[in-house]
Write a protein that holds these residues in place. Sequence first.
Motif, mmCIF file in Angstrom:
data_model
loop_
_atom_site.group_PDB
_atom_site.id
_atom_site.type_symbol
_atom_site.label_atom_id
_atom_site.label_comp_id
_atom_site.label_asym_id
_atom_site.label_seq_id
_atom_site.Cartn_x
_atom_site.Cartn_y
_atom_site.Cartn_z
ATOM 1 N N VAL A 96 0.834 -1.204 0.000
ATOM 2 C CA VAL A 96 0.000 0.000 0.000
ATOM 3 C C VAL A 96 0.871 1.257 0.000
ATOM 4 O O VAL A 96 0.634 2.197 -0.766
ATOM 5 C CB VAL A 96 -0.945 -0.001 1.221
ATOM 6 N N LEU A 97 1.871 1.270 0.859
ATOM 7 C CA LEU A 97 2.743 2.447 0.951
ATOM 8 C C LEU A 97 3.562 2.631 -0.325
ATOM 9 O O LEU A 97 3.799 3.769 -0.760
ATOM 10 C CB LEU A 97 3.667 2.311 2.162
ATOM 11 N N LYS A 98 3.974 1.538 -0.929
ATOM 12 C CA LYS A 98 4.711 1.629 -2.195
ATOM 13 C C LYS A 98 3.834 2.233 -3.280
ATOM 14 O O LYS A 98 4.283 3.107 -4.039
ATOM 15 C CB LYS A 98 5.190 0.239 -2.610
ATOM 16 N N ARG A 99 2.571 1.800 -3.346
ATOM 17 C CA ARG A 99 1.660 2.359 -4.354
ATOM 18 C C ARG A 99 1.352 3.817 -4.057
ATOM 19 O O ARG A 99 1.209 4.630 -4.986
ATOM 20 C CB ARG A 99 0.364 1.536 -4.378
ATOM 21 N N ALA A 100 1.247 4.173 -2.797
ATOM 22 C CA ALA A 100 1.010 5.573 -2.433
ATOM 23 C C ALA A 100 2.188 6.449 -2.832
ATOM 24 O O ALA A 100 1.998 7.597 -3.277
ATOM 25 C CB ALA A 100 0.750 5.679 -0.930
ATOM 26 N N GLU A 101 3.398 5.925 -2.683
ATOM 27 C CA GLU A 101 4.574 6.684 -3.097
ATOM 28 C C GLU A 101 4.593 6.882 -4.612
ATOM 29 O O GLU A 101 4.946 7.953 -5.107
ATOM 30 C CB GLU A 101 5.845 5.956 -2.649
ATOM 31 N N GLN A 102 4.210 5.864 -5.352
ATOM 32 C CA GLN A 102 4.140 5.996 -6.810
ATOM 33 C C GLN A 102 3.105 7.051 -7.208
ATOM 34 O O GLN A 102 3.350 7.863 -8.123
ATOM 35 C CB GLN A 102 3.788 4.644 -7.440
ATOM 36 N N LEU A 103 1.962 7.061 -6.534
ATOM 37 C CA LEU A 103 0.944 8.069 -6.824
ATOM 38 C C LEU A 103 1.445 9.458 -6.460
ATOM 39 O O LEU A 103 1.193 10.421 -7.200
ATOM 40 C CB LEU A 103 -0.334 7.741 -6.046
ATOM 41 N N ARG A 104 2.140 9.576 -5.331
ATOM 42 C CA ARG A 104 2.674 10.882 -4.929
ATOM 43 C C ARG A 104 3.642 11.420 -5.970
ATOM 44 O O ARG A 104 3.573 12.604 -6.346
ATOM 45 C CB ARG A 104 3.379 10.759 -3.569
ATOM 46 N N HIS A 174 -7.975 11.175 -3.717
ATOM 47 C CA HIS A 174 -7.720 9.809 -4.165
ATOM 48 C C HIS A 174 -7.668 8.883 -2.945
ATOM 49 O O HIS A 174 -7.303 9.305 -1.842
ATOM 50 C CB HIS A 174 -6.398 9.708 -4.922
ATOM 51 N N ILE A 175 -8.010 7.623 -3.152
ATOM 52 C CA ILE A 175 -7.908 6.598 -2.108
ATOM 53 C C ILE A 175 -6.940 5.518 -2.571
ATOM 54 O O ILE A 175 -7.087 4.982 -3.672
ATOM 55 C CB ILE A 175 -9.276 5.964 -1.794
ATOM 56 N N VAL A 176 -5.958 5.205 -1.730
ATOM 57 C CA VAL A 176 -5.049 4.085 -1.975
ATOM 58 C C VAL A 176 -5.368 3.017 -0.939
ATOM 59 O O VAL A 176 -5.139 3.205 0.257
ATOM 60 C CB VAL A 176 -3.575 4.512 -1.869
ATOM 61 N N SER A 177 -5.921 1.911 -1.392
ATOM 62 C CA SER A 177 -6.336 0.852 -0.478
ATOM 63 C C SER A 177 -6.156 -0.505 -1.150
ATOM 64 O O SER A 177 -5.773 -0.578 -2.316
ATOM 65 C CB SER A 177 -7.804 1.045 -0.053
ATOM 66 N N THR A 178 -6.453 -1.543 -0.406
ATOM 67 C CA THR A 178 -6.326 -2.911 -0.920
ATOM 68 C C THR A 178 -7.708 -3.490 -1.176
ATOM 69 O O THR A 178 -8.573 -3.474 -0.286
ATOM 70 C CB THR A 178 -5.567 -3.800 0.069
ATOM 71 N N ARG A 179 -7.902 -4.007 -2.359
ATOM 72 C CA ARG A 179 -9.177 -4.607 -2.731
ATOM 73 C C ARG A 179 -9.118 -6.108 -2.475
ATOM 74 O O ARG A 179 -8.188 -6.780 -2.911
ATOM 75 C CB ARG A 179 -9.475 -4.332 -4.200
ATOM 76 N N PHE A 180 -10.120 -6.604 -1.766
ATOM 77 C CA PHE A 180 -10.172 -8.030 -1.436
ATOM 78 C C PHE A 180 -10.848 -8.790 -2.567
ATOM 79 O O PHE A 180 -12.013 -8.549 -2.889
ATOM 80 C CB PHE A 180 -10.944 -8.236 -0.128
ATOM 81 N N LEU A 181 -10.099 -9.695 -3.192
ATOM 82 C CA LEU A 181 -10.642 -10.524 -4.260
ATOM 83 C C LEU A 181 -10.923 -11.936 -3.781
ATOM 84 O O LEU A 181 -11.956 -12.515 -4.090
ATOM 85 C CB LEU A 181 -9.673 -10.550 -5.448
ATOM 86 N N SER A 182 -9.989 -12.508 -3.035
ATOM 87 C CA SER A 182 -10.158 -13.843 -2.471
ATOM 88 C C SER A 182 -9.175 -13.981 -1.314
ATOM 89 O O SER A 182 -8.401 -13.067 -1.028
ATOM 90 C CB SER A 182 -9.917 -14.920 -3.528
ATOM 91 N N MET A 183 -9.198 -15.138 -0.673
ATOM 92 C CA MET A 183 -8.271 -15.372 0.423
ATOM 93 C C MET A 183 -6.829 -15.407 -0.052
ATOM 94 O O MET A 183 -5.909 -15.185 0.728
ATOM 95 C CB MET A 183 -8.614 -16.685 1.115
ATOM 96 N N VAL A 184 -6.631 -15.663 -1.317
ATOM 97 C CA VAL A 184 -5.282 -15.755 -1.863
ATOM 98 C C VAL A 184 -4.878 -14.469 -2.573
ATOM 99 O O VAL A 184 -3.700 -14.098 -2.594
ATOM 100 C CB VAL A 184 -5.172 -16.953 -2.829
ATOM 101 N N THR A 185 -5.829 -13.754 -3.139
ATOM 102 C CA THR A 185 -5.528 -12.613 -3.991
ATOM 103 C C THR A 185 -6.126 -11.340 -3.413
ATOM 104 O O THR A 185 -7.336 -11.269 -3.169
ATOM 105 C CB THR A 185 -6.072 -12.830 -5.414
ATOM 106 N N GLN A 186 -5.274 -10.361 -3.195
ATOM 107 C CA GLN A 186 -5.679 -9.003 -2.849
ATOM 108 C C GLN A 186 -4.811 -8.046 -3.665
ATOM 109 O O GLN A 186 -3.613 -8.285 -3.803
ATOM 110 C CB GLN A 186 -5.507 -8.705 -1.355
ATOM 111 N N GLU A 187 -5.407 -6.996 -4.178
ATOM 112 C CA GLU A 187 -4.659 -6.078 -5.024
ATOM 113 C C GLU A 187 -4.812 -4.645 -4.526
ATOM 114 O O GLU A 187 -5.877 -4.246 -4.055
ATOM 115 C CB GLU A 187 -5.114 -6.167 -6.482
ATOM 116 N N VAL A 188 -3.722 -3.900 -4.629
ATOM 117 C CA VAL A 188 -3.743 -2.490 -4.246
ATOM 118 C C VAL A 188 -4.345 -1.692 -5.393
ATOM 119 O O VAL A 188 -3.977 -1.882 -6.554
ATOM 120 C CB VAL A 188 -2.316 -1.990 -3.927
ATOM 121 N N GLN A 189 -5.279 -0.808 -5.073
ATOM 122 C CA GLN A 189 -5.936 -0.015 -6.096
ATOM 123 C C GLN A 189 -5.923 1.455 -5.715
ATOM 124 O O GLN A 189 -5.857 1.815 -4.541
ATOM 125 C CB GLN A 189 -7.381 -0.484 -6.288
#
Length: 299
Positions: A96-104, A174-189
């Motif tokens: 999450v923090l890595k994606r936030a830095e990229q957005l910044r 903007h919101i930087v958060s993690t989207r829950f897809l399944s118990m195995v897969t979560q993606e930062v959006q």
Amino acid sequence: MGAQQREYRQRSKSIQSMKKITRAMELIAASRVVKARQRVVETTPYANAITRAVSAVASFSDVDHPLTMERESVRRAGVLVISSDRGLAGAYSGNVLKRAEQLRELLETEGKEVAPYLTGRKAESFYRFRGRSFEQSWSGFSDAPTFEVAREIAERLTADFIAGSEGGGVDELHIVSTRFLSMVTQEVQVVRLLPLEVVEDDEPVAEEDIYPLYEFEPTGPEVLDALLPRYVVSRIWNALLQASASELAARQRAMKSATDNADELIKTYTRLANQARQAEITQEISEIVGGASALADAK
């Protein structure tokens, strides 16, 4: 040899204690993630429905509302970073923090000043360690967020957006958060919350789903005044719940991996301790046989 045995036994005992902790944390996360997943399932349809409703009103009412108007000059961009309060969840907060830095970096290359809003102690620690300022932070609820917290965050963000950069607020959010897809897969959006951005689904739209012509009662502005605050709260609430489920799923996987690694280390140290014990026994037998042979030769 005896010292080696003691060292291996002590390490094995220490790892067994750690294994009990990681196993307990794995079971706690597994029990909590079930409820977290259910809350995501229950709230996501409402968040999607109110987004479609607000998009329809904004598209067909021809009303200029403060929460839907694009600013001519965007000078400050607010970024809500949703992280966790605790660690031991693998790379959850780090992603999450890595994606936030990229957005910044992206926003700064566009000439915009970034105003961070943080949730979770991990994000707070990240910014404080680097000596960076932030507008406000909320913490203490990452694995079990409440609707009151979502409303509080929404009220602050909405007020800052309405104030604009000239009033000490922001021109977009903007919101930087993690989207829950399944118990195995979560993606930062990354989602732009305000001004309202109509995002079409990837699925083809059926004829019965095409927006019809609308007549607003009482009026378009009053409908938007009622819907838009609920839209902001519901999106933030859903983002917090998705992040909570993602955090618990990541923690369960991380703790299971740690428990499995502990089992392997215990086996390794047990084998090494047995080898050291066998070597010590062999050495003692050799010394006894050597001593007996020396006595026999002396006679």
